[in-house]
Design a protein around this motif. Structure first.
Motif: not given
Lengths: 180, 438
Positions: B147-158
């Motif tokens: 979700k757009s609120q999880q940008l940090r989680t998405i970026g850190y997963a990469f």
């Protein structure tokens, strides 16, 4: 500050006439002694061998009393990283024991405190040993163990928030709080 | 118990040097990783291209994600981030835009990472590609969604995948740091992400809460809590939020987890201050120390077989190591008169601790768990306390009053790159870094 302590101790010894009392042995010496395991609670402090001549002060003033201690039982102070009760501290505890004997229904909590130096976990342990050293001394003078509870605040609740030996010396104490 | 009274001067302990910590099991498939760096020196020269985004969408998301990924990779200290050359994309063929590897090579980059991000009604999709530039070889292609609120989680997963690609190990991404702050006027336990983001207050006891410790699986939090009137051990199940207060006469000081089932702490209910192992239901499973004097601050080897701790058996506090099976104890620290706060590294080979020097200086040292290789990490910067290792062992978090109030800092395990972790009101103390959560 050690010199000042020494002067205070000397003065008290002279005025109180308790020069026959001997200082408690240092923890290092105690630890090297080979003694059979004592029944719990294990003695941390040695009680003066001579007869105790307790005095109840007319007014709460002197060594154990300051802006943070205005109750009937005076506080006792410690050297840096030490749980040893010096002569002045012992004299104060003798007075406290005498007061507790006269006020047999009273209960007290003894709080162990440390100055802010060193690390806080160790100071929490040191604070407890200061409180229990004071308690055990009183118990040996005949105060019922059930009338005294102990707690350690380590360096968490300093009395004097300043820096420097004057402030630190005020914070290294076993602090008496009357219960109920 | 004879050996407790006689401290052997020097005992060479063959500790856990060869113990295969589970980290290794987490290496990328096949057990190999991409050795882009030249034989352990320098950093990976990485071009992180701006994330492309479909024309109609607001560029805000991709810009924010760019910053998150950039900051995340920068945090690890593993990469040199090189700005993409202007001609990074060869767009001569508009159907299939190619990466201009020769242009990347000419700016000194070894690795290229780029991708696109799309936002469909708040659902974010990040498609990335990572190339080895010299061989124009695809190293990683992966899609991340959230979700757009999880940008940090998405970026850190990469970021996590990228680090694992080059080191073969899990990194700090996703890990948490718990700590104490007096922000509210009381000492309460807080938690934040590994990089200081996402600060969250975990206790609201209006008392004194100290020394938080996360279990290795991150499911339990142990700490010392004064709210009952005595410093007592509290064990919180973080999944249910239920907190167990372990009621013992006397104090409890500075808990640390041996594994996911047992936490060790100092109790004094038997008179002297000794270290005990306690189950998560509060039952004592074992007493560990028997020496007269203060015993506190346990920290366990990764396999849980050895315990570093502080003991004042010789007078002033020093760090000792006890083998929990044989009970054999040896003194670890001989330099410095006041050594406390041991923290065993996740790889098992090192122990960080603090030495209180003369004056008002406390410094962090690292020593081999066999007593070799003593190294000083901080100096002439006030009181530096409570070192705790990152889960990958590359960094340490600690508290320092180098700029006045006590705040949290991080540094590499060599002592390099010391910097503040987070900005938060009041003082912060006693950080503990989580291990990896599965």
């Amino acid at each position: 500050m050690k010199k000042i302590n020494a002067i205070v101790v000397l003065a008290l010894m002279v005025t109180a006439g308790c020069s026959s009392q001997r200082a408690v042995t240092s923890p290092e010496v105690r630890q090297s002694q080979v003694t059979p395991p004592p029944p719990p609670p294990s003695p941390v402090t040695k009680v003066p061998s001579g007869p105790v001549t307790p005095m109840v002060p007319a007014a709460p003033s002197g060594y154990g009393f300051d802006q943070w201690q205005t109750g009937p039982l005076g506080d006792v102070f410690f050297d840096f990283d030490s749980t040893v009760l010096g002569s002045a501290a012992q004299e104060q505890l003798n007075q406290n024991a005498a007061w507790l004997e006269k006020n047999a229904l009273s209960k007290a909590r003894i709080e162990g405190h440390c100055d802010s130096r060193g690390t806080s976990e160790y100071n929490l342990a040191l604070g407890e040993r200061r409180a229990s050293t004071a308690k055990e001394y009183l118990v040996r003078l005949g105060v019922a163990s059930s009338r005294l509870e102990t707690i350690s605040f380590g360096e968490e609740r300093p009395f004097d928030s300043g820096q420097g030996e004057n402030a630190w010396a005020k914070n290294r104490r076993a602090h008496f709080v009357m219960q109920k | 118990m004879q050996f407790f009274k006689h401290v052997v001067a020097v005992v060479i302990i063959f500790l856990c040097c060869r113990i295969c910590f589970p980290l290794n099991l987490l290496a990328v498939e096949g057990g190999e990783y991409i050795a882009i760096r030249k034989e352990g020196i320098g950093k990976i020269a990485l071009v992180l291209n701006k994330l492309a985004t479909p024309a109609k969408e607001e560029p805000n998301i991709s810009k924010r994600l760019d910053v998150i990924i950039h900051d995340g990779l920068d945090f690890t200290g593993l990469f040199t981030l090189i700005s993409p050359p202007l001609n990074v994309k060869d767009s001569s063929n508009s159907e299939n835009v190619a990466i201009n590897f020769s242009a990347l090579d000419s700016v000194g980059a070894a690795v290229y990472a780029g991708g696109t991000v799309t936002n469909t009604a708040g659902n974010i999709t990040l498609d990335v590609e990572v190339f080895d530039i010299s061989g124009a070889k695809l190293l990683l292609r992966k899609t991340y969604k959230g979700k757009s609120q999880q940008l940090r989680t998405i970026g850190y997963a990469f970021c996590e995948d990228l680090v694992e690609l080059f080191t073969g190990k899990k990194s700090v991404f996703g890990s948490k740091i718990v700590f104490v702050s007096n922000k509210t006027g009381f000492k309460e336990i807080y938690q934040c992400d590994f990089d200081g983001h996402g600060v969250e207050q975990l206790t609201n006891l209006h008392s004194i809460a100290l020394t938080p410790a996360l279990s290795p699986d991150g499911k339990f939090l142990a700490y010392t809590d004064f709210s009952s009137g005595q410093p007592a051990l509290s064990i919180r199940d973080l999944s249910t939020g239920k907190t167990l207060a372990v009621d013992k006469r006397g104090v409890s000081i500075d808990p640390a987890w041996r594994d996911n089932k047992e936490v060790a702490t100092t109790f004094s209910f038997e008179g002297d201050q000794e270290i005990y192992l306690v189950k998560t239901n509060g039952a004592i499973s074992r007493r560990l120390t028997y020496s007269k004097g203060i015993d506190l601050s346990p920290s366990f080897s990764p396999d849980g077989n050895k315990m570093a701790y502080v003991s004042s058996r010789n007078g002033q506090p020093q760090i000792f190591i006890q083998d929990l099976q044989s009970g054999q104890t040896s003194r670890l620290t001989f330099s410095g008169r006041y050594n406390t706060q041991p923290s065993w590294s996740p790889a098992g080979d090192k122990i960080a601790y603090t030495t209180w020097e003369s004056g008002d200086e406390i410094n962090i040292f690292v020593i081999g768990s066999d007593g070799s290789g003593l190294m000083q990490l901080t100096q002439k910067s006030g009181e530096n306390e409570s070192p705790a290792w990152s889960p990958d062992g590359r960094m340490l978090v600690f508290a320092s009053n180098r700029h006045g109030m006590k705040k949290l800092y991080i540094m590499e395990s060599t002592g390099q790159n010391q910097r503040p972790l987070l900005q938060l009101e009041g003082e912060q103390y006693q950080p503990c870094w989580s291990l990896f959560r599965e």
